[in-house]
Design a protein around this motif. Structure first.
Motif, PDB file in Angstrom:
ATOM      1  N   ALA A  25       0.830  -1.205   0.000  1.00 51.06           N
ATOM      2  CA  ALA A  25       0.000   0.000   0.000  1.00 51.06           C
ATOM      3  C   ALA A  25       0.860   1.249   0.000  1.00 51.06           C
ATOM      4  N   LYS A  26       1.968   1.198   0.749  1.00 52.77           N
ATOM      5  CA  LYS A  26       2.822   2.370   0.855  1.00 52.77           C
ATOM      6  C   LYS A  26       3.489   2.677  -0.478  1.00 52.77           C
ATOM      7  N   GLU A  27       3.864   1.608  -1.193  1.00 50.29           N
ATOM      8  CA  GLU A  27       4.478   1.807  -2.497  1.00 50.29           C
ATOM      9  C   GLU A  27       3.524   2.516  -3.446  1.00 50.29           C
ATOM     10  N   SER A  28       2.235   2.090  -3.406  1.00 50.98           N
ATOM     11  CA  SER A  28       1.275   2.696  -4.329  1.00 50.98           C
ATOM     12  C   SER A  28       0.986   4.135  -3.963  1.00 50.98           C
ATOM     13  N   SER A  29       0.958   4.448  -2.655  1.00 51.22           N
ATOM     14  CA  SER A  29       0.605   5.796  -2.242  1.00 51.22           C
ATOM     15  C   SER A  29       1.785   6.745  -2.313  1.00 51.22           C
ATOM     16  N   SER A  30       2.994   6.208  -2.380  1.00 51.75           N
ATOM     17  CA  SER A  30       4.161   7.071  -2.391  1.00 51.75           C
ATOM     18  C   SER A  30       4.485   7.580  -3.793  1.00 51.75           C
ATOM     19  N   THR A  31       3.885   6.961  -4.823  1.00 48.00           N
ATOM     20  CA  THR A  31       4.120   7.463  -6.168  1.00 48.00           C
ATOM     21  C   THR A  31       3.462   8.823  -6.307  1.00 48.00           C
ATOM     22  N   ASN A  32       4.048   9.682  -7.149  1.00 48.93           N
ATOM     23  CA  ASN A  32       3.586  11.059  -7.253  1.00 48.93           C
ATOM     24  C   ASN A  32       2.159  11.168  -7.745  1.00 48.93           C
ATOM     25  N   ASN A  33       1.677  10.156  -8.450  1.00 51.32           N
ATOM     26  CA  ASN A  33       0.379  10.245  -9.086  1.00 51.32           C
ATOM     27  C   ASN A  33      -0.703   9.437  -8.385  1.00 51.32           C
ATOM     28  N   THR A  34      -0.429   8.917  -7.193  1.00 46.87           N
ATOM     29  CA  THR A  34      -1.392   8.063  -6.497  1.00 46.87           C
ATOM     30  C   THR A  34      -1.590   8.521  -5.064  1.00 46.87           C
ATOM     31  N   VAL A  91      -5.926  10.524   2.854  1.00 45.05           N
ATOM     32  CA  VAL A  91      -7.226  11.118   3.141  1.00 45.05           C
ATOM     33  C   VAL A  91      -8.074  10.097   3.890  1.00 45.05           C
ATOM     34  N   VAL A  92      -8.877  10.580   4.838  1.00 39.44           N
ATOM     35  CA  VAL A  92      -9.816   9.721   5.558  1.00 39.44           C
ATOM     36  C   VAL A  92     -11.227  10.266   5.346  1.00 39.44           C
ATOM     37  N   VAL A  93     -12.125   9.396   4.885  1.00 39.64           N
ATOM     38  CA  VAL A  93     -13.496   9.782   4.585  1.00 39.64           C
ATOM     39  C   VAL A  93     -14.440   9.098   5.568  1.00 39.64           C
ATOM     40  N   GLY A  94     -15.191   9.896   6.355  1.00 38.63           N
ATOM     41  CA  GLY A  94     -16.234   9.300   7.179  1.00 38.63           C
ATOM     42  C   GLY A  94     -16.134   9.510   8.671  1.00 38.63           C
ATOM     43  N   SER A 271       0.479  12.903   5.153  1.00 46.33           N
ATOM     44  CA  SER A 271       0.428  12.645   3.717  1.00 46.33           C
ATOM     45  C   SER A 271       1.673  13.192   3.015  1.00 46.33           C
ATOM     46  N   LYS A 272       2.188  12.399   2.079  1.00 47.05           N
ATOM     47  CA  LYS A 272       3.342  12.820   1.279  1.00 47.05           C
ATOM     48  C   LYS A 272       2.893  13.379  -0.073  1.00 47.05           C
ATOM     49  N   ASN A 273       1.603  13.439  -0.287  1.00 51.81           N
ATOM     50  CA  ASN A 273       1.076  13.876  -1.577  1.00 51.81           C
ATOM     51  C   ASN A 273      -0.135  14.780  -1.342  1.00 51.81           C
ATOM     52  N   LYS A 274       0.089  15.876  -0.644  1.00 55.55           N
ATOM     53  CA  LYS A 274      -1.013  16.700  -0.153  1.00 55.55           C
ATOM     54  C   LYS A 274      -1.761  17.435  -1.252  1.00 55.55           C
ATOM     55  N   GLU A 275      -1.097  17.831  -2.303  1.00 54.04           N
ATOM     56  CA  GLU A 275      -1.794  18.559  -3.361  1.00 54.04           C
ATOM     57  C   GLU A 275      -2.819  17.666  -4.047  1.00 54.04           C
ATOM     58  N   HIS A 276      -2.444  16.430  -4.337  1.00 56.61           N
ATOM     59  CA  HIS A 276      -3.399  15.497  -4.940  1.00 56.61           C
ATOM     60  C   HIS A 276      -4.501  15.138  -3.941  1.00 56.61           C
ATOM     61  N   ALA A 277      -4.130  15.022  -2.670  1.00 51.76           N
ATOM     62  CA  ALA A 277      -5.127  14.727  -1.638  1.00 51.76           C
ATOM     63  C   ALA A 277      -6.143  15.865  -1.529  1.00 51.76           C
ATOM     64  N   LYS A 278      -5.681  17.089  -1.603  1.00 51.45           N
ATOM     65  CA  LYS A 278      -6.581  18.246  -1.550  1.00 51.45           C
ATOM     66  C   LYS A 278      -7.494  18.265  -2.777  1.00 51.45           C
TER      67      LYS A 278
END
Length: 345
Positions: A25-34, A91-94, A271-278
């Motif tokens: 999971a960490k590998e997928s979320s650490s990519t710049n586009n995920t 991101v956490v939803v709920g 989060s290491k990808n805050k702009e995409h998360a926003k």
């Protein structure tokens, strides 16, 4: 077992399970586009809006989303806490408003004043720090299967539900593991006060067919015909009208009033990808609002959203009930302990 012992038992299990799948999971979320998004089970499931929202967001932005079903809302918060030193999600939803104090205490979320907040009424923005942003809201209610229970037997109040004629006819949800179950616990405290709410639960223990861990399990049993009454939301019939073209399942309005709930989304400070998360949060509060309203069967928070006719089957209570966050924070652990003691006897 006390509330705290339950909490740490679940925490230990989640720590182990988080470690086992963390690398992938960490590998997928650490990519710049995920980004990785945690959401409660019902949001991610076949009935929920999650899969469609992810598809639309990915098509519009090119950003990939790893949507993870992380249990019910309370379990999800515990999971994120357990991963604090080895974060996975962005991101956490709920997280509901009645759980906000626990979320703040865990120091997990970062403030984000989304431009979309300009279209959300102030009364729904329960967090002035903007760490938790509302994305839908509703009222807790009991829903009836009109083909399983005759209209003359429809209960008209919480008190009426304690009548022995409803023995094995009601599906309840555990407030220790579910935000919906917690909503009913707070609803009974709002109606009966601290001196009397446990008396209601003692009576209801005799009438409940079962008490499930989460809303999905309870509602699944309900639609399978196991019991004609289930704890849910005033807006639940909207789903059945929209996707099944049936008015078989209807909301019961109670004379005491109904407890309100606001569900929120939060940006994790780790989060290491805050702009995409926003960008995902912005999408959730704008383009995804109609999908959330219909598939999640809740009211959208964005005031520009036009509701379909199916929402005519979501009656609005004449009286809305709520407890302030400070009162909940001060007393919740004790209330849950008292509830556990009563229901385990």
């Amino acid at each position: 077992m006390t509330k705290h012992r339950n909490y740490f038992a679940v925490l230990a299990i989640l720590l182990v399970s988080s470690f086992l799948f963390a690398q992938g999971a960490k590998e997928s979320s650490s990519t710049n586009n995920t980004i990785t998004v945690y959401a409660y089970d019902a949001f991610c499931g076949d009935w929920g809006p999650g899969p469609a929202i992810v598809t639309e967001f990915e098509a519009k932005t090119g950003i990939k989303v790893n949507l993870v079903s992380a249990g019910d809302a309370i379990e999800m918060l515990i999971k994120v806490q357990s991963e604090k030193n080895n974060p996975i999600a962005d991101v956490v939803v709920g997280i509901s408003d009645d759980m906000a104090a626990k979320a703040y205490a865990a120091d997990l979320f970062e403030a984000y004043q989304s431009p979309s907040l300009a279209s959300i009424p102030a009364f729904l923005q329960f967090d002035p720090s903007h760490k938790l942003l509302p994305f839908d809201y509703g009222n807790f209610a009991f829903v009836v299967d009109t083909e399983k229970l005759p209209s003359e037997m429809f209960p008209t109040s919480l008190q009426a539900l304690t009548d022995p004629k409803y023995k094995n006819k009601v599906l309840l949800i555990d407030p220790r593991t579910s935000s919906v179950g917690l909503g009913l616990l707070l609803w009974t405290i709002e109606v009966y006060g601290e001196q009397e709410y446990l008396s209601w639960w003692k009576a209801m223990k005799q009438n409940a067919l079962t008490i499930t861990e989460g809303w999905s399990s309870a509602y699944g049993l309900f639609t399978e015909g196991e019991a004609p009454l289930v704890l849910s939301y005033t807006t639940s019939p909207v789903y059945h009208v929209t996707y099944e073209d049936t008015t078989r399942y209807q909301t019961l309005l109670f004379s005491e009033g109904h407890s309100t709930t606001i569900e929120s989304v939060g940006l994790l400070s780790s989060s290491k990808n805050k702009e995409h998360a926003k960008a995902f949060i912005d999408f959730l509060l704008t383009d995804a609002q109609l999908e959330i309203a219909t598939a999640n069967s809740m009211y959208p928070v964005n005031s520009t959203t036009e509701l379909p006719p199916a929402f005519d089957w979501a009656p609005k209570p004449q009286k809305n009930l709520s407890l302030d966050a400070a009162t909940i924070e001060k007393n919740l652990d004790r209330w849950l302990t008292e509830w556990t003691q009563v229901m385990s006897k």
